[in-house]
Design an enzyme around this catalytic site. Structure first.
Site, PDB file in Angstrom:
ATOM      1  CD  GLU A 133      -2.967  -0.998   2.362  1.00  0.00           C
ATOM      2  OE1 GLU A 133      -2.862  -0.063   3.175  1.00  0.00           O
ATOM      3  OE2 GLU A 133      -3.878  -1.829   2.400  1.00  0.00           O
ATOM      4  CD  GLU A 172      -3.187  -5.884   4.347  1.00  0.00           C
ATOM      5  OE1 GLU A 172      -3.975  -5.105   4.930  1.00  0.00           O
ATOM      6  OE2 GLU A 172      -1.977  -5.664   4.214  1.00  0.00           O
TER       7      GLU A 172
HETATM    8  C1  BGP Z   1      -3.981  -2.168   5.870  1.00  0.00           C
HETATM    9  C2  BGP Z   1      -2.531  -2.337   6.279  1.00  0.00           C
HETATM   10  C3  BGP Z   1      -2.331  -3.282   7.417  1.00  0.00           C
HETATM   11  C4  BGP Z   1      -3.418  -3.302   8.471  1.00  0.00           C
HETATM   12  C5  BGP Z   1      -4.801  -3.195   7.863  1.00  0.00           C
HETATM   13  C6  BGP Z   1      -5.921  -3.006   8.852  1.00  0.00           C
HETATM   14  O1  BGP Z   1      -4.149  -0.941   5.238  1.00  0.00           O
HETATM   15  O2  BGP Z   1      -1.780  -2.805   5.193  1.00  0.00           O
HETATM   16  O3  BGP Z   1      -1.071  -3.026   7.947  1.00  0.00           O
HETATM   17  O4  BGP Z   1      -3.125  -2.458   9.486  1.00  0.00           O
HETATM   18  O5  BGP Z   1      -4.885  -2.155   6.919  1.00  0.00           O
HETATM   19  O6  BGP Z   1      -6.088  -1.670   9.176  1.00  0.00           O
HETATM   20  P1  BGP Z   1      -5.966  -1.102  10.631  1.00  0.00           P
HETATM   21  O7  BGP Z   1      -4.868  -1.850  11.287  1.00  0.00           O
HETATM   22  O8  BGP Z   1      -5.656   0.334  10.459  1.00  0.00           O
HETATM   23  O9  BGP Z   1      -7.290  -1.319  11.276  1.00  0.00           O
END
Ligand code: BGP
Length: 463
Positions: free
Chosen positions: A166, A363
């Site tokens: 990302e 993800e």
């Molecule tokens: C994505 C990232 C992850 C993870 C996920 C969940 O954007 O790549 O690292 O953190 O989001 O989001 P968050 O942890 O902010 O709830």
């Protein structure tokens, strides 16, 4: 009906070094931008929990790798921490880090799990940040060196590499919003950082293929089609610009080797073009990725900028604004909309606009607060909402594959509750529960369901 996925489908999860490993005395790790920011401003982090311990993977990787098996993984993605391997970013390699990663990777391979290794998950060695970070071309050169060192050291264990996770997020969050370090608002700098990150990614693709021409390397992007508020010309135009900024700024150079002409024209018109050379553009042109990782959590809903507000081209809301659609389904804990159809739509976009490049959903997941209230009498968390969330998205992925999408895997965020950036341990995403105080691990109901899903290469659900 039974939703049967293609043969050899990747089932597993994604995580990252900075969110799981933690630090122990004498491990030789240097500070990353996150370690530094936490020391400066702990109050910014939920419950003042910093990245120091994370989910203690550095100490408990053996147990955690057993949990990968228990939850049915045939594939697993994590990242190397640059600040662990090369503590000051461009100097000596830390031998303890080399030993740690080799041991972890060997163990994962011994379990028959496909290993996908990402080189950069929002974590820059602070020593480089101090010298200007991604605004400084020296960081690009240091990253290429770091990438090459990783390929030379770990290539035999790694099934596929990833250059960045990302990359638009540190650009937006660090240089337009204020939730990643250095937390400034400056669109000109944001564009330069984005450009140097892309150049670094392309250099890593080249280095990877120089070390092993058959090895596959990807970039992971958080993609979603930009949905306009209405069919009005202004909203449509705003959605087009949002897609250019948020998705195509990395998607096009990474997959097609070129920036979209319209994006370049907008930047030029607003005096936002970065410093670049023709030689760099040639590197980007010649080193496109072998496949794509796509992270999908929420759609991007967009409306035309509010004309009544004074905006400035150095802020993105000059070009488009987020549209808060009434009646949308929400994950209230994370504050993100849940929109399963987004997966299908982005799959079609990749198919039509990006030559149906090979991709993996790298993800997708649901972060929920205070999951302890969902325990049954045995103490296990009954996270049926997570199972429903995954099923809902997998049905759309299944339909996209039926319609020709070239997706060959689903990696959930994530296998164990882990530390998250400013939110720390507020929202839990794991198939496995982590007790922050005792460090005990325990399967959630979703962990058992996920194993069945992977074992059967699909699942039963109502149409
Ligand atoms: C994505 C990232 C992850 C993870 C996920 C969940 O954007 O790549 O690292 O953190 O989001 O989001 P968050 O942890 O902010 O709830």
């Amino acid at each position: 009906m039974f939703y049967q996925f293609p043969e050899n489908f990747w089932w597993g999860s994604s995580t990252s070094g900075p969110q799981t490993e933690g630090r122990v005395e004498g491990d030789g790790k240097g500070d990353s931008n996150w370690d530094y920011w936490y020391k400066q401003a702990p109050e910014k982090f939920f419950d003042q929990v910093g990245p120091g311990k994370a989910s203690t993977f550095y100490e408990h990787y053996q147990t955690d790798i057993d949990y990968l098996v228990k939850t049915g993984h045939n594939s697993f993605r994590t990242s190397i921490q640059w600040s662990r391997l090369i503590p000051d970013g461009d100097g000596e390699v830390n031998p303890k880090a080399v030993a740690f990663y080799k041991e972890v990777f060997q163990r994962i391979k011994d379990k028959g799990i496909r290993l996908i290794i990402n080189l950069y998950h929002f974590d820059l060695p602070y020593a480089l940040e101090e010298k200007g970070g991604w605004l400084n071309k020296a960081t690009v050169i240091a990253y290429e060196r770091y990438a090459r060192i990783c390929f030379e050291l770990f290539n035999p264990w790694v099934d596929a590499w990833v250059t960045f996770n990302e990359p638009i997020v540190p650009v937006e969050a660090g240089y337009l919003g204020q939730y990643h370090y250095p937390a400034i608002v400056d669109a000109k700098k944001a564009v330069q950082v984005a450009y140097y990150t892309q150049l670094a990614s392309s250099l890593a693709v080249r280095a990877c293929h120089q070390v092993d021409e058959d090895k596959k390397i990807a970039i992971i992007l958080n993609l979603t089609p930009a949905y306009a508020r209405s069919t009005a010309k202004e909203d449509q135009e705003a959605a087009e610009i949002a897609a250019l900024f948020q998705a195509k700024s990395f998607l096009d150079p990474s997959v097609k080797g070129e920036y979209p002409k319209k994006l370049v024209a907008i930047l030029k018109e607003n005096q936002l073009l970065p410093d670049y050379t023709d030689e760099e553009l040639k590197i980007i042109k010649e080193n496109t990725v072998d496949f794509l990782g796509v992270n999908y959590y929420q759609p991007l809903r967009v409306q035309a900028p509010d004309k009544r507000k004074e905006t400035h081209p150095l802020n993105v809301d000059h070009f488009y604004q987020t549209y808060d659609m009434p009646g949308k389904k929400m994950n209230p804990y994370r504050g993100w909309e849940i929109y399963e159809q987004g997966i299908y739509d982005l799959a079609m976009m990749i198919m039509k606009e990006y030559d149906n490049i090979d991709w993996v959903l790298t993800e997708n997941g649901m972060g929920v607060e205070n999951e302890g209230r969902f325990r049954d009498e045995t103490g296990q968390i009954q996270d049926d909402y997570r199972i429903e969330f995954i099923k809902g998205h997998l049905i759309k992925l299944y339909e996209a594959i039926q319609d020709g999408a070239n997706c060959h895997g689903y990696l959930l965020w994530t296998f164990i509750d882990c530390w998250s950036w400013l939110n720390a341990y507020k929202n839990r995403y794991g198939l496995v529960e982590l007790d922050l105080y005792t460090q005990e691990r325990r399967l959630k109901k979703s962990g058992e369901w996920y194993r069945q899903l992977a074992n059967h290469n699909g699942f039963e659900a109502q149409e």
